[in-house]
Design a protein around this motif. Structure first.
Motif, PDB file in Angstrom:
ATOM      1  N   VAL A   1       9.650  37.357   6.057  1.00  0.00           N
ATOM      2  CA  VAL A   1      10.477  36.430   5.287  1.00  0.00           C
ATOM      3  C   VAL A   1       9.605  35.448   4.506  1.00  0.00           C
ATOM      4  N   SER A   2       8.525  34.978   5.128  1.00  0.00           N
ATOM      5  CA  SER A   2       7.634  34.017   4.479  1.00  0.00           C
ATOM      6  C   SER A   2       6.975  34.616   3.244  1.00  0.00           C
TER       7      SER A   2
ATOM      8  N   LEU B   1       8.220  37.062   1.414  1.00  0.00           N
ATOM      9  CA  LEU B   1       9.265  37.208   0.402  1.00  0.00           C
ATOM     10  C   LEU B   1       9.569  35.875  -0.275  1.00  0.00           C
ATOM     11  N   LEU B   2       9.542  34.787   0.489  1.00  0.00           N
ATOM     12  CA  LEU B   2       9.838  33.471  -0.075  1.00  0.00           C
ATOM     13  C   LEU B   2       8.782  33.002  -1.067  1.00  0.00           C
ATOM     14  N   THR B   3       7.567  33.520  -0.916  1.00  0.00           N
ATOM     15  CA  THR B   3       6.523  33.128  -1.873  1.00  0.00           C
ATOM     16  C   THR B   3       6.841  33.636  -3.283  1.00  0.00           C
ATOM     17  N   PHE B   4       7.629  34.703  -3.367  1.00  0.00           N
ATOM     18  CA  PHE B   4       7.989  35.239  -4.691  1.00  0.00           C
ATOM     19  C   PHE B   4       9.027  34.366  -5.407  1.00  0.00           C
ATOM     20  N   VAL B   5       9.673  33.483  -4.653  1.00  0.00           N
ATOM     21  CA  VAL B   5      10.601  32.542  -5.283  1.00  0.00           C
ATOM     22  C   VAL B   5      10.001  31.129  -5.246  1.00  0.00           C
ATOM     23  N   LYS B   6       8.671  31.109  -5.213  1.00  0.00           N
ATOM     24  CA  LYS B   6       7.900  29.869  -5.282  1.00  0.00           C
ATOM     25  C   LYS B   6       8.228  28.908  -4.135  1.00  0.00           C
ATOM     26  N   PHE B   7       8.304  29.483  -2.921  1.00  0.00           N
ATOM     27  CA  PHE B   7       8.480  28.664  -1.714  1.00  0.00           C
ATOM     28  C   PHE B   7       7.457  29.133  -0.677  1.00  0.00           C
ATOM     29  N   PRO B   8       6.171  28.708  -0.840  1.00  0.00           N
ATOM     30  CA  PRO B   8       5.081  29.231  -0.008  1.00  0.00           C
ATOM     31  C   PRO B   8       4.865  28.482   1.304  1.00  0.00           C
ATOM     32  N   TYR B   9       5.746  27.526   1.626  1.00  0.00           N
ATOM     33  CA  TYR B   9       5.452  26.608   2.725  1.00  0.00           C
ATOM     34  C   TYR B   9       5.467  27.298   4.091  1.00  0.00           C
ATOM     35  N   PHE B  10       6.414  28.206   4.288  1.00  0.00           N
ATOM     36  CA  PHE B  10       6.439  28.913   5.569  1.00  0.00           C
ATOM     37  C   PHE B  10       5.194  29.787   5.741  1.00  0.00           C
ATOM     38  N   LEU B  11       4.755  30.408   4.658  1.00  0.00           N
ATOM     39  CA  LEU B  11       3.541  31.211   4.729  1.00  0.00           C
ATOM     40  C   LEU B  11       2.344  30.322   5.061  1.00  0.00           C
ATOM     41  N   GLY B  12       2.389  29.099   4.584  1.00  0.00           N
ATOM     42  CA  GLY B  12       1.329  28.150   4.914  1.00  0.00           C
ATOM     43  C   GLY B  12       1.238  27.871   6.399  1.00  0.00           C
ATOM     44  N   LEU B  13       2.386  27.901   7.102  1.00  0.00           N
ATOM     45  CA  LEU B  13       2.363  27.718   8.560  1.00  0.00           C
ATOM     46  C   LEU B  13       1.624  28.857   9.249  1.00  0.00           C
TER      47      LEU B  13
END
Length: 332
Positions: free
Chosen positions: A252-253, A255-267
């Motif tokens: 999910v993290s 996938l969210l980076t593709f909508v410019k929401f990288p914060y979960f991936l940062g965790l």
């Protein structure tokens, strides 16, 4: 107490040689014997056993292949002792191991105990990395003996003690593998026996394993857990879901980076950085620390994938475990 070391072995003569050498150097005032059970090996170790006839009270049995659980049961049935210590053949035993066990049992007797595993300096970098990920609080929560609650500890069969009384009452290990050790622990609890962790009674667990074999191993661990949860729902824990949730969360993290929401991936980046630093502090090696991150990825992916598949087959499709995963069951 009269201790019997029970050691199943399958095509590992070199391993059993190292283990027996370490057992011959144990410092103890207690009498003990060693029972080696050859589980249908095509590369037998009988010639290794002969080397230790003058150093140890040792007996050797060859039987048809039926898995480690059944081989341990066989060894306990033929053993002379009143307390069994079960070891994997890829372990090396510290010389004060039995002293720690006897001291602990004399202070607070239980009919079943387990101990942790550790790595020797002589182990390979891959072995040290896998040992780290299998024992670190950051990856397993300490369930293999590092920090798990000691009064409800589920001993692992690579380093486990079991009284003759408890063996006879429980009939020993079942035919599931892996998963035979938590299965036995729960059945012992239901019979009124106590288990505990003896932190000082650690073994050096060599784990002659490749990355591919490690992935297969942890995948089977994941498959076994929902089966155990279906057998013993009262002992199911939310923590058993963590590797699967970790895996799904990572997807999910990304996938969210593709909508410019990288914060979960940062965790996740932060987590693996913490894991790297922890391994680096413990092992004093950048290479092992890097390998530890790779081992953790394999561990979460293999276990998480196996757990989800098993949960779907057992709880959603309502399949019988033996039919859903025949590779996890030995025919005794």
């Amino acid at each position: 107490m009269y201790f019997s070391f029970i050691i199943p072995v399958y095509n590992r003569p070199d391993e059993i040689d190292e283990l027996l050498e370490s057992l011959s150097k144990l410092k103890t005032e207690f009498i003990f014997e060693v029972v080696v059970v050859e589980d249908g090996s095509t590369i037998p170790c009988e010639h290794i056993i002969e080397k230790y006839n003058s150093k140890l009270s040792i007996s050797y049995y060859f039987k048809a292949n039926s898995g480690p659980g059944d081989s341990r049961n066989y060894g306990m049935r033929v053993a002379k002792g009143d307390y069994f210590i079960i070891l994997d053949s890829d372990c090396i035993i510290p010389e004060d191991y039995l002293q720690h066990i006897t001291t602990s049992l004399q202070r607070d007797y239980v009919d079943c105990f387990g101990g942790p595993d550790a790595a020797l300096d002589s182990f390979s970098d891959v072995q040290k990395a896998i040992n780290f990920t299998m024992t670190s609080f950051l990856t397993t929560g300490g369930i293999r003996g590092g920090s798990e609650k000691v009064d409800k500890f589920q001993p692992r069969s690579f380093n486990m003690g079991l009284s003759k009384k408890a063996f006879e009452a429980s009939n020993g290990f079942g035919n599931i593998h892996p998963g035979e050790d938590p299965d036995l622990s729960i059945r012992l609890w239901n019979l009124g026996f106590r288990t505990k962790l003896i932190k000082e009674a650690f073994v050096y667990h060599k784990r002659r394993i490749s990355w591919k074999k490690f992935q297969i191993q942890v995948n089977k661990f994941g498959k076994a857990r929902p089966i155990l949860n279906s057998w013993y729902p009262e002992y199911s824990k939310i923590t058993f879901w963590f590797p699967s949730l970790f895996l799904l969360g990572f997807i999910v993290s990304v996938l969210l980076t593709f909508v410019k929401f990288p914060y979960f991936l940062g965790l996740y980046v932060f987590y693996f950085a913490l894991l790297f630093c922890s391994s680096l502090f413990m092992n004093k090696s950048f290479k092992i620390a890097t390998y530890s991150m790779y081992a953790a990825i394999i561990q979460f992916y293999g276990y998480g994938k196996g757990f989800l598949l098993s949960f779907y087959k057992i709880f959603v499709l309502k399949q019988e475990p033996q039919k859903a995963f025949p590779e996890l069951f030995f025919k005794n």
